[in-house]
Design a protein around this motif. Structure first.
Motif, PDB file in Angstrom:
ATOM      1  N   VAL A   1      31.058  21.899  53.813  1.00 39.67           N
ATOM      2  CA  VAL A   1      31.576  23.099  54.490  1.00 39.67           C
ATOM      3  C   VAL A   1      32.834  23.609  53.785  1.00 39.67           C
ATOM      4  O   VAL A   1      32.994  24.822  53.544  1.00 39.67           O
ATOM      5  N   VAL A   2      33.734  22.691  53.438  1.00 41.16           N
ATOM      6  CA  VAL A   2      34.970  23.097  52.754  1.00 41.16           C
ATOM      7  C   VAL A   2      34.646  23.722  51.404  1.00 41.16           C
ATOM      8  O   VAL A   2      35.254  24.731  51.003  1.00 41.16           O
ATOM      9  N   SER A   3      33.679  23.149  50.701  1.00 39.58           N
ATOM     10  CA  SER A   3      33.302  23.692  49.390  1.00 39.58           C
ATOM     11  C   SER A   3      32.736  25.098  49.528  1.00 39.58           C
ATOM     12  O   SER A   3      33.054  25.996  48.729  1.00 39.58           O
ATOM     13  N   VAL A   4      31.889  25.323  50.557  1.00 35.42           N
ATOM     14  CA  VAL A   4      31.304  26.656  50.778  1.00 35.42           C
ATOM     15  C   VAL A   4      32.393  27.659  51.124  1.00 35.42           C
ATOM     16  O   VAL A   4      32.412  28.795  50.603  1.00 35.42           O
ATOM     17  N   LEU A   5      33.308  27.271  52.012  1.00 30.83           N
ATOM     18  CA  LEU A   5      34.388  28.181  52.393  1.00 30.83           C
ATOM     19  C   LEU A   5      35.278  28.518  51.199  1.00 30.83           C
ATOM     20  O   LEU A   5      35.707  29.678  51.032  1.00 30.83           O
ATOM     21  N   LEU A   6      35.548  27.518  50.372  1.00 35.89           N
ATOM     22  CA  LEU A   6      36.358  27.768  49.191  1.00 35.89           C
ATOM     23  C   LEU A   6      35.650  28.707  48.223  1.00 35.89           C
ATOM     24  O   LEU A   6      36.276  29.615  47.645  1.00 35.89           O
ATOM     25  N   PHE A   7      34.336  28.520  48.095  1.00 36.80           N
ATOM     26  CA  PHE A   7      33.554  29.402  47.227  1.00 36.80           C
ATOM     27  C   PHE A   7      33.582  30.835  47.741  1.00 36.80           C
ATOM     28  O   PHE A   7      33.764  31.785  46.966  1.00 36.80           O
ATOM     29  N   LEU A   8      33.409  31.004  49.059  1.00 36.99           N
ATOM     30  CA  LEU A   8      33.441  32.339  49.642  1.00 36.99           C
ATOM     31  C   LEU A   8      34.818  32.992  49.480  1.00 36.99           C
ATOM     32  O   LEU A   8      34.926  34.196  49.230  1.00 36.99           O
ATOM     33  N   PHE A   9      35.856  32.180  49.619  1.00 39.14           N
ATOM     34  CA  PHE A   9      37.207  32.707  49.481  1.00 39.14           C
ATOM     35  C   PHE A   9      37.454  33.208  48.054  1.00 39.14           C
ATOM     36  O   PHE A   9      37.957  34.322  47.837  1.00 39.14           O
ATOM     37  N   VAL A  10      37.092  32.381  47.074  1.00 42.50           N
ATOM     38  CA  VAL A  10      37.275  32.785  45.669  1.00 42.50           C
ATOM     39  C   VAL A  10      36.412  33.992  45.351  1.00 42.50           C
ATOM     40  O   VAL A  10      36.837  34.940  44.656  1.00 42.50           O
ATOM     41  N   THR A  11      35.168  33.999  45.866  1.00 39.00           N
ATOM     42  CA  THR A  11      34.264  35.128  45.618  1.00 39.00           C
ATOM     43  C   THR A  11      34.821  36.416  46.206  1.00 39.00           C
ATOM     44  O   THR A  11      34.745  37.497  45.577  1.00 39.00           O
ATOM     45  N   SER A  12      35.381  36.322  47.417  1.00 40.96           N
ATOM     46  CA  SER A  12      35.939  37.535  48.050  1.00 40.96           C
ATOM     47  C   SER A  12      37.136  38.079  47.266  1.00 40.96           C
ATOM     48  O   SER A  12      37.316  39.283  47.128  1.00 40.96           O
ATOM     49  N   ILE A  13      37.981  37.177  46.732  1.00 37.78           N
ATOM     50  CA  ILE A  13      39.125  37.620  45.922  1.00 37.78           C
ATOM     51  C   ILE A  13      38.639  38.330  44.659  1.00 37.78           C
ATOM     52  O   ILE A  13      39.144  39.405  44.280  1.00 37.78           O
ATOM     53  N   LEU A  14      37.645  37.717  43.982  1.00 40.60           N
ATOM     54  CA  LEU A  14      37.115  38.342  42.774  1.00 40.60           C
ATOM     55  C   LEU A  14      36.472  39.688  43.081  1.00 40.60           C
ATOM     56  O   LEU A  14      36.616  40.662  42.324  1.00 40.60           O
ATOM     57  N   LEU A  15      35.759  39.757  44.205  1.00 44.97           N
ATOM     58  CA  LEU A  15      35.104  41.006  44.596  1.00 44.97           C
ATOM     59  C   LEU A  15      36.136  42.089  44.885  1.00 44.97           C
ATOM     60  O   LEU A  15      35.976  43.255  44.480  1.00 44.97           O
ATOM     61  N   CYS A  16      37.210  41.696  45.601  1.00 44.29           N
ATOM     62  CA  CYS A  16      38.280  42.671  45.873  1.00 44.29           C
ATOM     63  C   CYS A  16      38.919  43.154  44.579  1.00 44.29           C
ATOM     64  O   CYS A  16      39.242  44.349  44.430  1.00 44.29           O
ATOM     65  N   PHE A  17      39.107  42.238  43.636  1.00 41.57           N
ATOM     66  CA  PHE A  17      39.700  42.620  42.359  1.00 41.57           C
ATOM     67  C   PHE A  17      38.802  43.598  41.608  1.00 41.57           C
ATOM     68  O   PHE A  17      39.263  44.617  41.065  1.00 41.57           O
ATOM     69  N   VAL A  18      37.488  43.320  41.575  1.00 44.07           N
ATOM     70  CA  VAL A  18      36.539  44.205  40.868  1.00 44.07           C
ATOM     71  C   VAL A  18      36.484  45.569  41.535  1.00 44.07           C
ATOM     72  O   VAL A  18      36.503  46.614  40.856  1.00 44.07           O
ATOM     73  N   LEU A  19      36.405  45.581  42.860  1.00 41.77           N
ATOM     74  CA  LEU A  19      36.352  46.857  43.578  1.00 41.77           C
ATOM     75  C   LEU A  19      37.652  47.649  43.386  1.00 41.77           C
ATOM     76  O   LEU A  19      37.636  48.886  43.262  1.00 41.77           O
ATOM     77  N   GLY A  20      38.798  46.942  43.365  1.00 42.06           N
ATOM     78  CA  GLY A  20      40.077  47.620  43.152  1.00 42.06           C
ATOM     79  C   GLY A  20      40.145  48.251  41.768  1.00 42.06           C
ATOM     80  O   GLY A  20      40.618  49.397  41.600  1.00 42.06           O
ATOM     81  N   GLN A  21      39.645  47.564  40.763  1.00 42.22           N
ATOM     82  CA  GLN A  21      39.634  48.105  39.419  1.00 42.22           C
ATOM     83  C   GLN A  21      38.718  49.328  39.323  1.00 42.22           C
ATOM     84  O   GLN A  21      39.053  50.337  38.675  1.00 42.22           O
ATOM     85  N   HIS A  22      37.557  49.207  39.971  1.00 45.77           N
ATOM     86  CA  HIS A  22      36.620  50.330  39.956  1.00 45.77           C
ATOM     87  C   HIS A  22      37.219  51.551  40.659  1.00 45.77           C
ATOM     88  O   HIS A  22      37.065  52.698  40.198  1.00 45.77           O
ATOM     89  N   TRP A  23      37.888  51.351  41.782  1.00 48.07           N
ATOM     90  CA  TRP A  23      38.508  52.465  42.516  1.00 48.07           C
ATOM     91  C   TRP A  23      39.594  53.141  41.686  1.00 48.07           C
ATOM     92  O   TRP A  23      39.712  54.357  41.660  1.00 48.07           O
ATOM     93  N   ARG A  24      40.393  52.308  40.955  1.00 47.01           N
ATOM     94  CA  ARG A  24      41.440  52.863  40.115  1.00 47.01           C
ATOM     95  C   ARG A  24      40.858  53.686  38.973  1.00 47.01           C
ATOM     96  O   ARG A  24      41.371  54.768  38.638  1.00 47.01           O
ATOM     97  N   GLN A  25      39.778  53.219  38.367  1.00 43.65           N
ATOM     98  CA  GLN A  25      39.149  53.975  37.284  1.00 43.65           C
ATOM     99  C   GLN A  25      38.597  55.305  37.790  1.00 43.65           C
ATOM    100  O   GLN A  25      38.733  56.354  37.140  1.00 43.65           O
ATOM    101  N   ASN A  26      37.975  55.297  38.945  1.00 49.31           N
ATOM    102  CA  ASN A  26      37.451  56.544  39.524  1.00 49.31           C
ATOM    103  C   ASN A  26      38.587  57.521  39.847  1.00 49.31           C
ATOM    104  O   ASN A  26      38.469  58.733  39.641  1.00 49.31           O
ATOM    105  N   ARG A  27      39.689  57.004  40.312  1.00 52.68           N
ATOM    106  CA  ARG A  27      40.801  57.873  40.668  1.00 52.68           C
ATOM    107  C   ARG A  27      41.418  58.522  39.428  1.00 52.68           C
ATOM    108  O   ARG A  27      41.743  59.710  39.420  1.00 52.68           O
ATOM    109  N   ARG A  28      41.587  57.702  38.383  1.00 47.81           N
ATOM    110  CA  ARG A  28      42.120  58.246  37.145  1.00 47.81           C
ATOM    111  C   ARG A  28      41.182  59.304  36.550  1.00 47.81           C
ATOM    112  O   ARG A  28      41.607  60.314  36.023  1.00 47.81           O
ATOM    113  N   GLY A  29      39.857  59.068  36.647  1.00 42.65           N
ATOM    114  CA  GLY A  29      38.888  60.057  36.135  1.00 42.65           C
ATOM    115  C   GLY A  29      38.967  61.368  36.896  1.00 42.65           C
ATOM    116  O   GLY A  29      38.891  62.457  36.315  1.00 42.65           O
ATOM    117  N   GLY A  30      39.160  61.264  38.192  1.00 39.73           N
ATOM    118  CA  GLY A  30      39.271  62.482  38.997  1.00 39.73           C
ATOM    119  C   GLY A  30      40.525  63.257  38.668  1.00 39.73           C
ATOM    120  O   GLY A  30      40.519  64.485  38.604  1.00 39.73           O
TER     121      GLY A  30
END
Length: 265
Positions: free
Chosen positions: A229-258
């Motif tokens: 359970v701890v391993s799964v939660l840790l995996f989800l936590f790391v995955t969510s951080i990476l996902l937030c980072f990717v989405l944040g980068q994508h949002w910044r690129q779209n904003r600069r393009g606009g």
């Protein structure tokens, strides 16, 4: 009075004069050993005594190391050690100028130099089988040898080997289901060796104690679940951080393009 009756008293007096010690107890010496067969390097007690009420001198003659432990007028007790081979012990006393000697033979044994105990496996789950093995290598000729498997002071198994003409290896094994409190007790093996059928002397040696590690299988399963359970939660936590980072980068690129398109327009 008959002629025989007249001679009776003089004959008795003459016998007493000729044999003054005939009515006295004969002067004797005794020797008693704590054991009759000892192992090399063993220490044991030897008692020398006499029926003479006032002996002039007494003691123990031996080439072994001896120490006088206690004594009274008619006996002496010694602590004897450093035996390396069969040897004679000589107890002596002097009474009224007469010396008496008593000899006792002590045999030496090298028979129980090793008593080995093994637990297989050394870590088991409650309710599973494990094996206790006791081994005595290279036993010489003997009358009987008994191996006793112990848990603390409790006897688990006993095996006796009968007389043999030459050296042999003695092995006793016992299988047992592991209990929860087995880990709180020492397991050991006691070897008892009798050299002669008409002797009460028994040589014994106890193995080094062994401990058994007993665990609860349910506790281990719970630990596996917790780790998973701890391993799964840790995996989800790391995955969510990476996902937030990717989405944040994508949002910044779209904003600069606009903003760039607006400036061009």
């Amino acid at each position: 009075m008959s002629p025989c009756g007249c001679w009776g008293l003089p004959v008795v007096l003459l016998a007493l004069l000729c044999c003054p010690g005939s009515c006295e107890t004969a002067f004797e010496v005794y020797v008693q050993s704590e054991v009759l067969t000892v192992e090399s390097g063993m220490t044991w007690k030897v008692n020398c005594s006499t029926n003479c009420t006032e002996p002039e001198m007494g003691g123990l003659e031996t080439s072994l190391t001896k120490n006088l432990m206690d004594e009274q007028a008619q006996w002496k007790q010694f602590l004897v050690s450093n035996v390396s081979q069969d040897i004679d012990l000589h107890c002596y006393f002097i009474c009224s100028g007469e010396q008496q000697l008593k000899t006792l033979n002590i045999g030496t044994s090298y028979l129980l130099e090793q008593v080995l105990l093994k637990l297989q496996p050394t870590r088991v789950a409650v309710g599973t089988w494990f094996t206790i093995e006791c081994r005595v290598p290279a036993v010489e000729a003997f009358e009987s040898l008994t191996l006793i498997l112990l848990r603390g002071k409790e006897t688990l198994h006993r095996k006796t080997f009968e007389k043999t003409p030459g050296p042999q290896e003695a092995v006793a094994t016992y299988q047992r289901l592991a209990h929860r409190n087995d880990s709180h007790h020492n397991f050991s093996c006691r070897a008892e060796l009798s050299l002669h059928s008409h002797s009460r002397d028994v040589i014994f040696r106890i193995s080094e104690p062994r401990m058994l590690d007993v665990y609860e299988p349910m506790q281990d399963n719970q630990m596996v679940i917790i780790i998973t359970v701890v391993s799964v939660l840790l995996f989800l936590f790391v995955t969510s951080i990476l996902l937030c980072f990717v989405l944040g980068q994508h949002w910044r690129q779209n904003r600069r393009g606009g903003e760039t398109e607006a400036q061009r327009g």
